[in-house]
Motif scaffolding. Structure first.
Motif, mmCIF file in Angstrom:
data_model
loop_
_atom_site.group_PDB
_atom_site.id
_atom_site.type_symbol
_atom_site.label_atom_id
_atom_site.label_comp_id
_atom_site.label_asym_id
_atom_site.label_seq_id
_atom_site.Cartn_x
_atom_site.Cartn_y
_atom_site.Cartn_z
ATOM 1 N N ALA B 96 77.811 -24.487 -26.814
ATOM 2 C CA ALA B 96 76.758 -23.649 -27.387
ATOM 3 C C ALA B 96 75.412 -24.324 -27.164
ATOM 4 C CB ALA B 96 76.993 -23.427 -28.876
ATOM 5 N N ASP B 97 74.494 -23.565 -26.593
ATOM 6 C CA ASP B 97 73.112 -23.985 -26.353
ATOM 7 C C ASP B 97 72.313 -23.499 -27.553
ATOM 8 O OD1 ASP B 97 70.746 -24.738 -25.084
ATOM 9 O OD2 ASP B 97 70.795 -23.110 -23.615
ATOM 10 N N TYR B 98 71.551 -24.380 -28.177
ATOM 11 C CA TYR B 98 70.835 -23.954 -29.383
ATOM 12 C C TYR B 98 69.428 -24.523 -29.460
ATOM 13 C CZ TYR B 98 71.777 -28.575 -31.422
ATOM 14 O OH TYR B 98 71.809 -29.930 -31.669
ATOM 15 N N CYS B 99 68.623 -23.877 -30.295
ATOM 16 C CA CYS B 99 67.292 -24.360 -30.630
ATOM 17 C C CYS B 99 67.205 -24.471 -32.141
ATOM 18 C CB CYS B 99 66.230 -23.387 -30.114
ATOM 19 S SG CYS B 99 64.551 -23.874 -30.537
ATOM 20 N N CYS B 100 66.888 -25.669 -32.633
ATOM 21 C CA CYS B 100 66.780 -25.893 -34.073
ATOM 22 C C CYS B 100 65.311 -26.133 -34.430
ATOM 23 C CB CYS B 100 67.620 -27.104 -34.458
ATOM 24 S SG CYS B 100 67.534 -27.472 -36.223
ATOM 25 N N SER B 101 64.778 -25.286 -35.317
ATOM 26 C CA SER B 101 63.395 -25.456 -35.783
ATOM 27 C C SER B 101 63.425 -26.059 -37.173
ATOM 28 C CB SER B 101 62.680 -24.098 -35.834
ATOM 29 O OG SER B 101 62.674 -23.489 -34.564
ATOM 30 N N TYR B 102 62.602 -27.077 -37.369
ATOM 31 C CA TYR B 102 62.541 -27.767 -38.660
ATOM 32 C C TYR B 102 61.385 -27.184 -39.451
ATOM 33 C CZ TYR B 102 65.813 -30.733 -36.323
ATOM 34 O OH TYR B 102 66.921 -31.173 -35.647
ATOM 35 N N ILE B 103 61.715 -26.714 -40.655
ATOM 36 C CA ILE B 103 60.745 -25.950 -41.444
ATOM 37 C C ILE B 103 60.204 -26.845 -42.560
ATOM 38 C CG2 ILE B 103 60.369 -23.795 -42.687
ATOM 39 C CD1 ILE B 103 61.571 -23.362 -39.895
ATOM 40 N N GLU B 104 58.916 -27.157 -42.480
ATOM 41 C CA GLU B 104 58.282 -27.956 -43.529
ATOM 42 C C GLU B 104 58.232 -27.128 -44.811
ATOM 43 O OE1 GLU B 104 57.166 -31.059 -43.449
ATOM 44 O OE2 GLU B 104 57.299 -31.493 -41.302
#
Lengths: 105, 105
Positions: B96-104
């Motif tokens: 699985a190819d993924y993009c993880c965004s970190y939310i302040e």
């Protein structure tokens, strides 16, 4: 730890060998292209289009360069060159983190 | 195919679970951080610091969100949110190819 600044990154991964080798494409302001990749344990053959400079960032890989019969072990901090339009073989025992720079003729 | 422009990419990979989950860190002009990652077949648990938005770019993963007893399958083009300071479980059958965004906060 080092960084590439002011670059474009392609969101989708490049996936080879069922995901055992994957990379992300990074494009620089001057149009130069590199891929940042991860190679897991296995045996792989790659064909080059452009010439490539392969830098091992972490781990290590065994490399059979085109025209050679002698495998070399390339470790973190070391690199090797691959000619354009050639084939090279890689063997990884563990994982190897690498940076591949594509060299315009 | 989509791109992130004018970003900084950390050259060294983030490596988890013997390389079966790896990612590259991308930092945006406004300081926002994402990782572009690859998850191979396996079962994994992750702890969050910041809240995360996980977008599946390619392949799929099964996800057990914190507090849930119901696994969901998240496919390419879909996403899920994970609260800050929590634990979630993932199962991959393929890659699985993924993009993880970190939310302040």
């Amino acid at each position: 730890m080092s960084e590439f600044n002011n670059v474009t990154v392609v969101r989708e991964a490049n996936v080879y060998f069922d995901g055992k080798v994957t990379s992300r494409t990074v494009v620089f302001e001057d149009g130069a292209k590199k891929t940042l990749g991860m190679m897991l344990a296995g045996e792989y053959s790659f064909n080059t289009g452009l010439a490539e400079l392969m830098e091992v960032i972490g781990g290590e890989m065994d490399v059979l360069l085109p025209g050679s019969t002698h495998w070399i072990t390339v470790k973190a901090g070391e690199s090797f060159d691959v000619p354009a339009h050639s084939k090279f073989d890689l063997v990884g025992k563990d994982f190897a983190d690498y940076c591949c720079s594509y060299i315009e003729g």
